[in-house]
Design a protein around this motif. Structure first.
Motif, short mmCIF file in Angstrom:
data_model
loop_
_atom_site.label_atom_id
_atom_site.label_comp_id
_atom_site.label_asym_id
_atom_site.label_seq_id
_atom_site.Cartn_x
_atom_site.Cartn_y
_atom_site.Cartn_z
N GLY A 114 -20.06 26.62 -26.94
CA GLY A 114 -20.03 27.79 -26.79
C GLY A 114 -20.61 28.35 -25.36
O GLY A 114 -21.35 27.26 -24.72
N TYR A 115 -19.99 29.16 -24.80
CA TYR A 115 -20.30 29.49 -23.22
C TYR A 115 -20.18 30.95 -23.22
O TYR A 115 -19.20 31.51 -23.77
CB TYR A 115 -19.54 28.65 -22.28
CG TYR A 115 -18.24 28.66 -22.60
CD1 TYR A 115 -17.37 29.72 -22.51
CD2 TYR A 115 -17.70 27.59 -23.30
CE1 TYR A 115 -16.19 29.47 -22.93
CE2 TYR A 115 -16.56 27.65 -23.80
CZ TYR A 115 -15.62 28.70 -23.63
OH TYR A 115 -14.38 28.53 -24.18
N ALA A 116 -20.98 31.79 -22.02
CA ALA A 116 -20.65 33.20 -21.78
C ALA A 116 -21.09 33.27 -20.34
O ALA A 116 -22.36 32.77 -19.99
CB ALA A 116 -21.14 33.98 -22.91
N LEU A 117 -20.84 34.01 -19.61
CA LEU A 117 -21.07 34.47 -18.09
C LEU A 117 -21.33 35.82 -18.26
O LEU A 117 -20.51 36.84 -18.73
CB LEU A 117 -20.19 33.96 -17.05
CG LEU A 117 -19.74 32.36 -17.07
CD1 LEU A 117 -18.73 32.17 -16.19
CD2 LEU A 117 -21.09 31.41 -16.80
N GLY A 118 -22.27 36.25 -17.43
CA GLY A 118 -22.24 37.65 -17.12
C GLY A 118 -21.03 38.19 -16.13
O GLY A 118 -20.43 37.14 -15.73
N TRP A 136 -17.33 36.03 -13.33
CA TRP A 136 -16.07 35.33 -13.97
C TRP A 136 -15.36 35.11 -12.60
O TRP A 136 -15.48 35.84 -11.74
CB TRP A 136 -15.44 36.53 -14.70
CG TRP A 136 -16.30 36.81 -16.16
CD1 TRP A 136 -17.27 36.58 -16.59
CD2 TRP A 136 -15.53 37.64 -17.16
NE1 TRP A 136 -17.47 37.19 -17.77
CE2 TRP A 136 -16.50 37.57 -18.21
CE3 TRP A 136 -14.24 38.16 -17.50
CZ2 TRP A 136 -16.00 38.48 -19.35
CZ3 TRP A 136 -13.94 38.80 -18.61
CH2 TRP A 136 -14.89 38.95 -19.78
N GLY A 137 -14.41 34.28 -12.85
CA GLY A 137 -13.70 34.07 -11.84
C GLY A 137 -13.98 32.92 -10.65
O GLY A 137 -13.11 33.19 -9.47
N ALA A 138 -15.12 32.39 -10.69
CA ALA A 138 -15.70 31.34 -9.76
C ALA A 138 -15.90 29.96 -10.10
O ALA A 138 -16.27 29.19 -9.35
CB ALA A 138 -17.13 32.06 -9.36
N TYR A 197 -17.64 28.89 -12.26
CA TYR A 197 -19.11 28.56 -12.70
C TYR A 197 -19.10 27.90 -14.42
O TYR A 197 -19.75 27.12 -14.67
CB TYR A 197 -20.02 29.64 -12.91
CG TYR A 197 -20.48 30.11 -11.79
CD1 TYR A 197 -20.77 29.32 -10.80
CD2 TYR A 197 -20.33 31.76 -11.14
CE1 TYR A 197 -21.22 29.78 -9.45
CE2 TYR A 197 -20.70 31.98 -9.80
CZ TYR A 197 -21.07 31.15 -9.14
OH TYR A 197 -21.69 31.51 -7.74
N VAL A 198 -18.23 28.49 -15.45
CA VAL A 198 -18.30 27.96 -16.64
C VAL A 198 -17.78 26.29 -16.47
O VAL A 198 -17.88 25.43 -17.14
CB VAL A 198 -17.61 28.76 -17.69
CG1 VAL A 198 -16.14 28.34 -18.09
CG2 VAL A 198 -18.54 28.58 -18.88
N ASN A 199 -16.58 26.34 -15.60
CA ASN A 199 -16.05 24.84 -15.57
C ASN A 199 -17.17 24.12 -15.02
O ASN A 199 -17.26 22.77 -15.61
CB ASN A 199 -14.74 24.94 -14.52
CG ASN A 199 -14.14 23.70 -14.18
OD1 ASN A 199 -14.62 22.79 -13.56
ND2 ASN A 199 -13.19 23.51 -15.19
N ARG A 256 -7.20 36.07 -28.39
CA ARG A 256 -7.10 37.22 -27.59
C ARG A 256 -8.01 36.98 -26.23
O ARG A 256 -7.55 37.59 -25.37
CB ARG A 256 -7.27 38.57 -27.91
CG ARG A 256 -6.34 38.94 -29.19
CD ARG A 256 -6.83 40.19 -29.83
NE ARG A 256 -8.12 39.97 -30.59
CZ ARG A 256 -8.79 40.83 -31.24
NH1 ARG A 256 -8.23 42.02 -31.50
NH2 ARG A 256 -9.90 40.54 -31.71
N ASN A 257 -8.75 35.89 -26.20
CA ASN A 257 -9.68 35.72 -25.34
C ASN A 257 -8.87 34.75 -24.15
O ASN A 257 -9.56 33.50 -24.20
CB ASN A 257 -11.03 35.24 -25.75
CG ASN A 257 -12.18 35.07 -24.80
OD1 ASN A 257 -11.92 35.44 -23.58
ND2 ASN A 257 -13.34 35.00 -25.10
N ILE A 258 -8.24 35.33 -23.19
CA ILE A 258 -7.44 34.46 -22.47
C ILE A 258 -8.33 33.72 -21.36
O ILE A 258 -8.16 32.62 -21.19
CB ILE A 258 -6.30 35.46 -21.68
CG1 ILE A 258 -5.26 35.99 -22.94
CG2 ILE A 258 -5.56 34.42 -20.89
CD1 ILE A 258 -4.68 35.18 -23.59
#
Ligand SMILES: CC(C)(COP(=O)(O)OP(=O)(O)OC[C@H]1O[C@@H](n2cnc3c(N)ncnc32)[C@H](O)[C@@H]1OP(=O)(O)O)[C@@H](O)C(=O)NCCC(=O)NCCS
Length: 185
Positions: free
Chosen positions: A91-95, A99-101, A103-105, A131-133
């Motif tokens: 599992g993972y979540a970013l502030g 997003w879009g940088a 970081y989760v990758n 729905r979480n594209i």
């Protein structure tokens, strides 16, 4: 664990206020109930449940920090660790600001190296709301395969929600161009 931009270390209870602030945006918990924290009491109860799983060997919970600024970027986790069948769920979540940088990758690449390396797991599962594209794209980018959809598999906020099932196998990761030993450092 360290990557080129990130430090990924075990989450401490003293980190919770900073993580709460990091998650304080309606889009972060929209499709991800575990990080939907209405208040700090909720965050501490979540932490204590997770601490029980960690003590039992069923989970490893990490905070993701910017190595240069020490800013909290998000969290990632291995849970439902099953050493008999050598699998776990991620599992993972970013502030929202992060997003879009990529970081989760970057963070999950290190987490996968750890899971298939030190922990000697064979299979990693990921279960997401279809729905979480951004999450689906993040998993496919990491090499996870979409294995199917469980229809109306749980109730969230009063509605039945599907579960999108994704998985990655250790040999697939080791043979992929971003596999073991390729964590940017
Ligand atoms: C799911 C979530 C972590 C995805 O975050 P993300 O930043 O899109 O994921 P990635 O780290 O894979 O980044 C990829 C994006 O960064 C961009 N990017 C920028 N620099 C990059 C780099 N150096 N490397 C890789 N990607 C980069 C990519 O182009 C891509 O953007 P795009 O999807 O618009 O094409 C984020 O949406 C989130 O925290 N959501 C809330 C919590 C949640 O739903 N968690 C999962 C459900 S349990």
């Amino acid at each position: 664990m360290q990557t080129s931009r990130l430090l990924i270390r075990p989450l401490l209870e003293s980190d919770l206020a900073a993580v709460f602030a990091c998650y304080d945006h309606p889009e972060v918990g929209r499709y991800c109930a575990p990080v939907r924290w209405p208040d700090m009491d909720h965050a501490h109860r979540w932490f204590n449940r997770r601490a029980g799983d960690i003590a039992a060997g069923f989970a490893e919970q990490f905070i993701i920090l910017n190595k240069a600024s020490n800013a909290v970027i998000g969290t990632c986790v291995l849970f439902r660790i099953d050493t008999t069948n050598r699998n776990a769920e991620i599992g993972y979540a970013l502030g929202r600001d992060y997003w879009g940088a990529g970081y989760v990758n970057e963070a999950v690449t290190a987490l996968i190296d750890h899971a298939f390396g030190e922990l000697n797991l064979h299979r990693l599962n990921a279960v997401i709301d279809p729905r979480n594209i951004p999450s689906a794209k993040a998993l496919l980018r990491l090499g996870f395969r979409h294995e199917g959809t469980q229809r109306q598999s749980y109730v969230d906020a009063g509605e039945f929600v599907d579960s999108g099932l994704y998985a990655l196998l250790s040999p697939e990761w080791k043979n992929s161009p971003v596999g073991v030993g390729h964590t940017p450092s």
